[in-house]
Design an enzyme around this catalytic site. Structure first.
Site, mmCIF file in Angstrom:
data_model
loop_
_atom_site.group_PDB
_atom_site.id
_atom_site.type_symbol
_atom_site.label_atom_id
_atom_site.label_comp_id
_atom_site.label_asym_id
_atom_site.label_seq_id
_atom_site.Cartn_x
_atom_site.Cartn_y
_atom_site.Cartn_z
ATOM 1 N N GLU A 181 0.802 -2.812 11.719
ATOM 2 C CA GLU A 181 1.045 -4.254 11.604
ATOM 3 C C GLU A 181 1.508 -4.912 12.902
ATOM 4 O OE1 GLU A 181 3.543 -5.024 8.230
ATOM 5 O OE2 GLU A 181 2.031 -4.330 6.799
ATOM 6 N N TRP B 227 0.816 -1.213 0.000
ATOM 7 C CA TRP B 227 0.000 0.000 0.000
ATOM 8 C C TRP B 227 0.849 1.262 0.000
ATOM 9 C CZ3 TRP B 227 -0.337 3.377 4.391
ATOM 10 C CH2 TRP B 227 0.392 2.947 5.513
ATOM 11 N N ASP B 228 2.126 1.134 0.381
ATOM 12 C CA ASP B 228 3.028 2.287 0.382
ATOM 13 C C ASP B 228 3.059 2.973 -0.982
ATOM 14 O OD1 ASP B 228 3.765 -0.086 1.904
ATOM 15 O OD2 ASP B 228 5.384 1.100 2.769
#
Length: 477
Positions: free
Chosen positions: A458, A316-317
């Protein structure tokens, strides 16, 4: 434009090699010295292969830019290495003293990964004897023993095989990924002492060229080394012939002019804190160089093309952190990043179906095919008795909203209706349908909730109503 200098007495070679990686968005070479052994070969954007633990990962291809020196039969080793990365011209300089029992030489080289000839890596090395006397041999191999590190650390996997190899005008190899999905041609060309070519040689691990000359204190030699990687065999040969015809200096000048124009068009100037300016410019350089303006799709792994950490997977970065940069400075690159999401939308629909949801669920990690590439577990020992369970692929759902956010941001910035109508709107609708099926009605609260997720940090597993996830899902809807 700034130059960045690194020395191994202040930083490890592994870190320096990452910071001095050169790329043109198609092929990438880490900054390891060409005269020293390295486990890193070349990475080619989009060339992945199936692998046991990580599903698919970027292939560590053969190392085709090495230049090894031997004096009187003994390998020459560095006493100290200085790296200078010229971000204004997009090239790397390496200076070192190399020694053996028979003496020392000063070694100085320049290296580029060409901006026009997309498969071409070029190196020119100047070698001057300090007190070395005797027979100096220069070897320019294509090293065929590069592997991808796996887990546990004792394990490595070779993700390509050599299909054919021949030495006519220059060593030419066809290699195929282990799963047979991609085939590349690699052409190696060296201008060694005595002219183009030198003698060809082959071992079980190397195919290359070599030449030997007698040296004494003050003797100077010039060596040029080229490697070409291409998915099209004839294109590889064309680039190799063009490199041989033009020579290093004209190629470097062409490359430098394009980089200088790139910086001028970018119009970026930084005032104030020097450390901040250096960090900003160095990272800008790396973001610029991993984009290939000739590609139809821009795959941007979490570590760029600077190594195989994270296996070359896209996270997603890319959508949240990198895409806004390209949107400001290279909108066409931002669009091609979203073309990657468009290309893999059907895989996202299948991913949602597999997890029991509707619409499209983008995977936490993906490679070339767009399917979930997050490992479910990682073995911690050779026997496989201890394993680390990985849940991000099953529970880190915010990436679906992150992709939708990127589509919305791109359209608001560019007003690109063609993209929106062809693909963007479909992404927005299908990702919204995912959240409709993912959210649950909580009668006690009188509102919808999203339970059992992993947020972007996370470190917390099975979270109910993670703030970031909920905000992004709401935006998606």
């Amino acid at each position: 434009m700034r130059k960045f200098t690194f020395t191994e007495d202040r930083m490890s070679r592994e870190v320096i090699a990452t910071l001095t990686t050169l790329s043109n968005g198609f092929v990438s070479i880490r900054g390891d010295p060409e005269f020293a052994e390295s486990k890193h070969g070349a990475l080619v954007s989009g060339v992945y292969s199936s692998t046991p633990v990580f599903y698919r990962e970027l292939v560590n291809l053969p190392r085709a830019h090495a230049l090894y020196l031997e004096l009187e039969g003994a390998p020459m080793v560095p006493e100290g290495v200085k790296y200078t990365l010229d971000i204004g011209g997009g090239f790397l300089e390496i200076n070192a003293t190399l020694s053996s029992p028979a003496g020392r030489v000063h070694y100085s080289s320049r290296r580029f990964v060409h901006r026009v000839l997309k498969g071409l890596v070029g190196i020119r090395a100047s070698i001057r004897s300090l007190d070395a006397s005797g027979r100096l041999c220069v070897k320019a191999p294509v090293e065929l023993d590069t592997t991808n590190p796996s887990v546990p650390p004792e394990v490595s996997v070779k993700l390509y095989r050599v299909v054919s190899a021949e030495c006519r005008d220059f060593p030419t190899l066809d290699v195929e990924t282990a799963d047979g999905r991609y085939r590349l041609r690699i052409v190696s060309l060296a201008k060694l002492p005595g002219g183009i070519g030198g003698g060809f040689y082959a071992t079980s691990k190397h195919v290359g060229q070599a030449a030997c000359v007698d040296v004494s204190p003050g003797t100077s030699l010039l060596v040029e080394r080229y490697a070409v990687f291409s998915l099209e065999p004839e294109d590889a040969l064309r680039q190799a012939r063009e490199a041989a015809s033009k020579g290093f200096e004209p190629l470097l000048e062409e490359h430098r002019e394009l980089w200088e124009r790139e910086w001028r068009e970018l119009g970026l100037s930084v005032e104030g804190d020097e450390d901040f300016a250096n960090a900003l410019l160095l990272n800008t350089f790396h973001l610029l160089q991993v984009y290939n303006d000739e590609s139809e799709v821009f795959i941007l792994p979490a570590r760029g093309l600077h190594g195989y950490q994270y296996r070359g997977h896209v996270f997603w970065d890319a959508d949240i952190y990198a895409l806004p940069f390209y949107l400001l400075f290279k909108p066409e690159a931002a669009r091609k990043m979203l073309e990657y999401r468009c290309k893999n939308l059907d895989a996202a629909v299948e991913n949602a179906r597999r997890h029991g949801y509707e619409g499209a669920q983008y995977p936490c990690e993906s490679a070339d095919d767009g399917f979930e590439a997050t490992p479910r577990e990682i073995p911690l020992d050779l026997a496989g008795q201890r394993k680390l369970r990985i849940l991000t692929g099953e529970l880190e759902h915010h990436i679906t909203a992150d992709v939708a956010y990127a589509v919305d941001l791109y359209y608001r910035f560019t007003q690109d209706r063609e993209f929106l109508e062809r693909c963007g709107l479909r992404i927005l609708v299908l990702t919204a349908r995912f959240w409709v099926s993912r959210a649950q009605w909580d009668p006690a609260r009188g509102r919808y909730v999203i339970r059992n997720v992993i947020g972007p940090d996370e470190y917390h597993v099975g979270v109910d109503n993670n703030f970031y996830t909920n905000v992004m899902a709401k935006h998606n809807l």
